[in-house]
Design an enzyme around this catalytic site. Sequence first.
Site, short mmCIF file in Angstrom:
data_model
loop_
_atom_site.label_atom_id
_atom_site.label_comp_id
_atom_site.label_asym_id
_atom_site.label_seq_id
_atom_site.Cartn_x
_atom_site.Cartn_y
_atom_site.Cartn_z
N ASP A 1 0.84 -1.21 0.00
CA ASP A 1 0.00 0.00 0.00
C ASP A 1 0.87 1.26 0.00
O ASP A 1 0.35 2.38 -0.06
CB ASP A 1 -1.01 -0.01 1.15
CG ASP A 1 -0.35 -0.03 2.52
OD1 ASP A 1 0.89 -0.13 2.60
OD2 ASP A 1 -1.09 0.06 3.52
N SER A 2 2.20 1.08 0.01
CA SER A 2 3.10 2.21 -0.22
C SER A 2 2.80 2.87 -1.56
O SER A 2 3.19 4.00 -1.81
CB SER A 2 4.56 1.75 -0.20
OG SER A 2 4.75 0.64 -1.06
N LYS B 1 -0.98 -9.40 2.83
CA LYS B 1 -0.18 -8.93 3.97
C LYS B 1 -1.03 -7.98 4.78
O LYS B 1 -1.79 -7.19 4.21
CB LYS B 1 1.09 -8.24 3.49
CG LYS B 1 1.92 -7.66 4.64
CD LYS B 1 3.33 -7.31 4.22
CE LYS B 1 3.47 -5.97 3.53
NZ LYS B 1 2.97 -4.81 4.29
N ASP C 1 -1.16 -6.13 -0.25
CA ASP C 1 -1.48 -5.55 1.06
C ASP C 1 -2.97 -5.35 1.24
O ASP C 1 -3.66 -4.87 0.32
CB ASP C 1 -0.82 -4.16 1.18
CG ASP C 1 0.50 -4.19 1.88
OD1 ASP C 1 0.93 -5.27 2.36
OD2 ASP C 1 1.13 -3.11 1.97
N GLU D 1 -0.92 -5.44 8.50
CA GLU D 1 -0.12 -4.86 9.58
C GLU D 1 -0.77 -5.17 10.92
O GLU D 1 -1.99 -5.11 11.06
CB GLU D 1 -0.04 -3.33 9.41
CG GLU D 1 0.76 -2.91 8.20
CD GLU D 1 0.85 -1.39 8.05
OE1 GLU D 1 0.54 -0.66 9.00
OE2 GLU D 1 1.24 -0.95 6.95
N GLU E 1 9.62 -4.30 9.90
CA GLU E 1 10.00 -2.98 9.35
C GLU E 1 10.48 -2.06 10.48
O GLU E 1 9.82 -1.94 11.52
CB GLU E 1 8.81 -2.32 8.62
CG GLU E 1 9.19 -0.92 8.12
CD GLU E 1 8.24 -0.30 7.12
OE1 GLU E 1 7.22 -0.93 6.76
OE2 GLU E 1 8.53 0.84 6.69
O1 KIV Z 1 3.59 -1.09 1.54
C1 KIV Z 1 4.73 -1.54 1.40
O2 KIV Z 1 5.39 -1.32 0.37
C2 KIV Z 1 5.27 -2.36 2.46
C3 KIV Z 1 6.74 -2.68 2.40
C4 KIV Z 1 7.51 -1.47 2.67
C5 KIV Z 1 7.08 -3.80 3.32
O3 KIV Z 1 4.58 -2.73 3.35
#
Ligand code: KIV
Length: 272
Positions: free
Chosen positions: A47-48, A116, A86, A118, A185
């Site tokens: 989600d970056s 993924k 994510d 968090e 992280e």
């Molecule tokens: O959103 C993302 O790109 C991430 C990575 C930095 C692990 O969670």
Amino acid sequence: MVTRAKRISTPQIRARKGGEPIVSLTAYTTQMARLLDPHCDLLLVGDSLGMVIYGFESTLSVTLDMMIAHGAAVVRGAERSCVIVDLPFGSYQESPVQAFQSAARIMAETGCAGVKLEGGEEMAETARFLTQRGIPVCAHVGLMPQAVNVAGGFKATGRTEEDARKVTADAQAMAEAGAFAVVLEGVMEPVAAAITAELAVPTIGIGASPACDGQVLVSDDVFGLFSDFTPRFVRRYANLGEQISAAAAEYAQDVRARRFPAPEHCFIPKAR
Ligand code: KIV
């Protein structure tokens, strides 16, 4: 259509514990996935993308639909890498059922291998709920960008004994809940190394430790495409942003001077 059998599976990633390091980068588009796929084991549709592609200040504005569109694009571009997408902010924190519904949409509509999310101890019940229902989960603990407002910024963790105990307990809880891997992280190096030694599943570090079972970075940071800020844990391997800017300047000069297009770029009728 690419056959799924060729792709690295989440159990194969899980089996890399203590073995050859897992190579991971973020990818958000089909073209980037094609370029990275031969070199990576795991492509993360992080989600970056909210910050590096959409220009948001944080990842909080990213929607499930955005993750699905980019996840599907990356799956189309990847032949061998395991693709993980994510779960965005607000799509899973409410309850395990909400998480399942969001994750099921991601799995069905993108064809990715898992999601993924968090969170640590407080998300363990959710991770168990998903894995028991056929959704592989990669955990993400330590610096959790979706919690930026609670943490008061993007800060590394594990500095105090209490913080170290917390991040260790978070990683353990997620591994015990069935996560096939845990992203660490922004975790102090000795703490990340100790977690890696203790955990039964691979750790994938980002600002963590060389001892981790794998490493992940945001590809736009690695290739010099995103320069709003560069975290200290990034190593830049290219300066594509500068190259793109120089190429755009050259193109602009050519257009303004009428040097482009040249005859070879035009459809000119052949003389009879
Ligand atoms: O959103 C993302 O790109 C991430 C990575 C930095 C692990 O969670």
